[in-house]
Design a protein around this motif. Structure first.
Motif, short mmCIF file in Angstrom:
data_model
loop_
_atom_site.label_atom_id
_atom_site.label_comp_id
_atom_site.label_asym_id
_atom_site.label_seq_id
_atom_site.Cartn_x
_atom_site.Cartn_y
_atom_site.Cartn_z
N SER A 8 28.12 -10.65 2.97
CA SER A 8 29.23 -11.58 3.34
C SER A 8 29.55 -12.25 1.91
CB SER A 8 28.29 -12.78 4.03
OG SER A 8 27.48 -13.36 3.31
N ASN B 109 30.25 -15.64 -0.29
CA ASN B 109 29.54 -16.98 -0.49
C ASN B 109 30.25 -17.71 -1.36
OD1 ASN B 109 26.73 -16.99 1.20
ND2 ASN B 109 27.08 -15.05 0.27
N ASP C 161 24.58 -11.08 -0.78
CA ASP C 161 23.67 -10.85 0.44
C ASP C 161 24.02 -9.44 1.14
OD1 ASP C 161 25.70 -12.15 1.65
OD2 ASP C 161 24.38 -13.79 2.42
N ARG D 244 18.76 -11.07 0.25
CA ARG D 244 19.86 -11.81 -0.87
C ARG D 244 19.11 -11.27 -2.22
NH1 ARG D 244 21.70 -13.83 -5.49
NH2 ARG D 244 21.58 -16.00 -5.68
N SER E 94 25.48 -11.93 7.28
CA SER E 94 25.94 -13.46 6.89
C SER E 94 24.91 -14.15 6.87
CB SER E 94 26.48 -13.99 8.36
OG SER E 94 25.79 -14.13 9.49
N LEU F 263 21.55 -15.46 2.24
CA LEU F 263 21.73 -16.53 1.15
C LEU F 263 21.75 -17.84 1.89
CD1 LEU F 263 23.85 -16.53 -1.83
CD2 LEU F 263 23.84 -18.56 -0.41
N VAL F 264 22.33 -18.05 3.06
CA VAL F 264 22.49 -19.32 3.67
C VAL F 264 21.28 -19.75 4.47
CG1 VAL F 264 24.93 -19.45 3.79
CG2 VAL F 264 23.73 -18.35 5.61
N THR G 273 18.70 -20.73 1.63
CA THR G 273 19.21 -22.07 1.09
C THR G 273 18.33 -23.02 2.09
OG1 THR G 273 21.10 -21.08 -0.04
CG2 THR G 273 21.15 -23.51 0.32
N GLY H 55 28.86 -22.21 6.06
CA GLY H 55 27.80 -21.20 6.04
C GLY H 55 26.37 -21.91 6.18
N THR I 89 26.16 -30.32 0.48
CA THR I 89 26.81 -29.19 0.33
C THR I 89 27.96 -29.47 -0.40
OG1 THR I 89 27.69 -29.29 2.54
CG2 THR I 89 25.63 -27.92 2.18
N LYS J 271 30.42 -17.91 8.55
CA LYS J 271 30.76 -16.79 7.39
C LYS J 271 31.81 -15.91 7.42
CE LYS J 271 28.39 -16.88 4.34
NZ LYS J 271 26.93 -16.02 4.39
#
Length: 334
Positions: free
Chosen positions: A38, A40, A66, A90, A124, A127-128, A131, A156, A213, A328
């Protein structure tokens, strides 16, 4: 193998798919055939050279942070994965490059793919989702009944953070456009502030946690909606000394980062709240916990659009110009 590579920083129209040597799996590595990855915001920051002082990659460089795919080889020291396993990850910040047919990932950064998701949906998330977990669970330690504000709820990170905060038992507010109000409410937002017509600072008050964000003015206003003892955790604001220490930065760079966040930290201290910067870390164990939440129906991915591998540049442009309506943008390799 083929990979989407950049040859120099700052070329927003650059990047191309080219042949490059296959990665080699070390003793603790897993070689994964990538099915999807995905896009980012981190990809844009790396491409534009915004992070080269703290992440000094050697060019040319394959982008992508990722992935979801299938294991094709395991290192001699790997016993937790086998050839044929469906996985997602990730990769560590020093092992990026998932816009490629193959990638070698350290076993500690990898997790089984959620069984309920397609490869594109799974790609997707890492990473998100990490986080969101590291911000809300590890850094903020959100408790049931607390009030949490998540900015850009249809983005995302926002789409996953809303669901995770709801799972943790929080009262969730978010900022989003009117077109996405229904989506973020469905994901678990109790209060939706239309950022186009409302000032969230005038609507919200007494919050325990803000996940920022966006940075900039939004970050400064976020300090003012917190109750005493509240926390702003930002992935878009100025880095701080703790982040520099985590990077192992030299004293000059640590001092520079501390200076960048001095004004924000001073304003936070005056209001009796705290500010911290978060740069998420690869973590396969946390991904396994997130996998359980996904397969239990507590968290679902939101995918705006899927591009083919030969459209990677178009996918980057689409996401970079903010054309995604929600969630995403994914690149499918296979």
């Amino acid at each position: 193998m083929k990979a989407f590579m950049i040859e120099r920083y700052g070329d927003r129209n650059g990047g191309r798919i080219t042949e490059t040597p296959d990665p080699r799996a070390g003793a603790e590595d897993v070689l994964v055939r990538v099915h999807a990855a995905s896009v980012n915001p981190l990809d844009f920051k790396i491409r534009d050279g915004d992070l080269k002082a703290i992440l000094p990659y050697r060019l040319p460089l394959a982008l992508g942070n990722d992935l979801a795919g299938v294991v094709v080889e395991v290192g001699a020291g790997v016993t937790c994965f086998a050839v044929g396993d469906e996985v997602y990850a990730r990769p560590d910040k020093d092992r990026i490059g998932t816009f490629a047919e193959l990638v070698a990932v350290h076993r500690n950064d990898l997790a089984p793919k959620p069984a309920t998701l397609t490869m594109e949906e799974a790609a997707s998330l890492p990473l998100v989702a990490l986080t969101s977990w590291q911000a809300l669970v590890e850094r903020a330690q959100v408790q049931p009944g607390q009030k949490v504000l998540i900015h850009a709820g249809s983005g995302g990170v926002g789409t996953i953070a809303i669901q995770l905060a709801r799972h943790l038992g929080a009262h969730v507010a978010t900022t989003a456009g009117a077109a996405n109000a229904g989506l973020v409410e469905e994901l678990g937002a109790d209060v939706v502030v239309d950022y186009r017509t409302q000032d969230f600072e005038e609507v919200l008050d007494g919050y325990d946690v803000v996940l920022d964000t966006l940075g900039g003015e939004t970050l400064e206003k976020s300090l003012r909606v917190l109750k005493p003892g509240g926390k702003v955790i930002s992935i878009a604001g100025p880095p701080d000394a703790n982040f520099a220490r985590e990077l192992g930065a030299n004293p000059v760079l640590r001092q520079a980062m501390n200076a960048l966040s001095w004004k924000t930290r001073r304003h936070a201290k005056r209001r009796g709240v705290t500010y911290s910067f978060l740069f998420m870390k690869a973590d396969g164990d946390r991904l396994r916990e997130l996998t359980r939440l996904v397969d239990a129906g507590e968290i679902r991915p939101v995918v705006d659009r899927v591009f083919s591998f030969d459209q990677t540049r178009e996918a980057m442009e689409y996401a970079g110009k903010g054309r995604a309506k929600a969630g995403k943008v994914v690149v499918a390799m296979r």
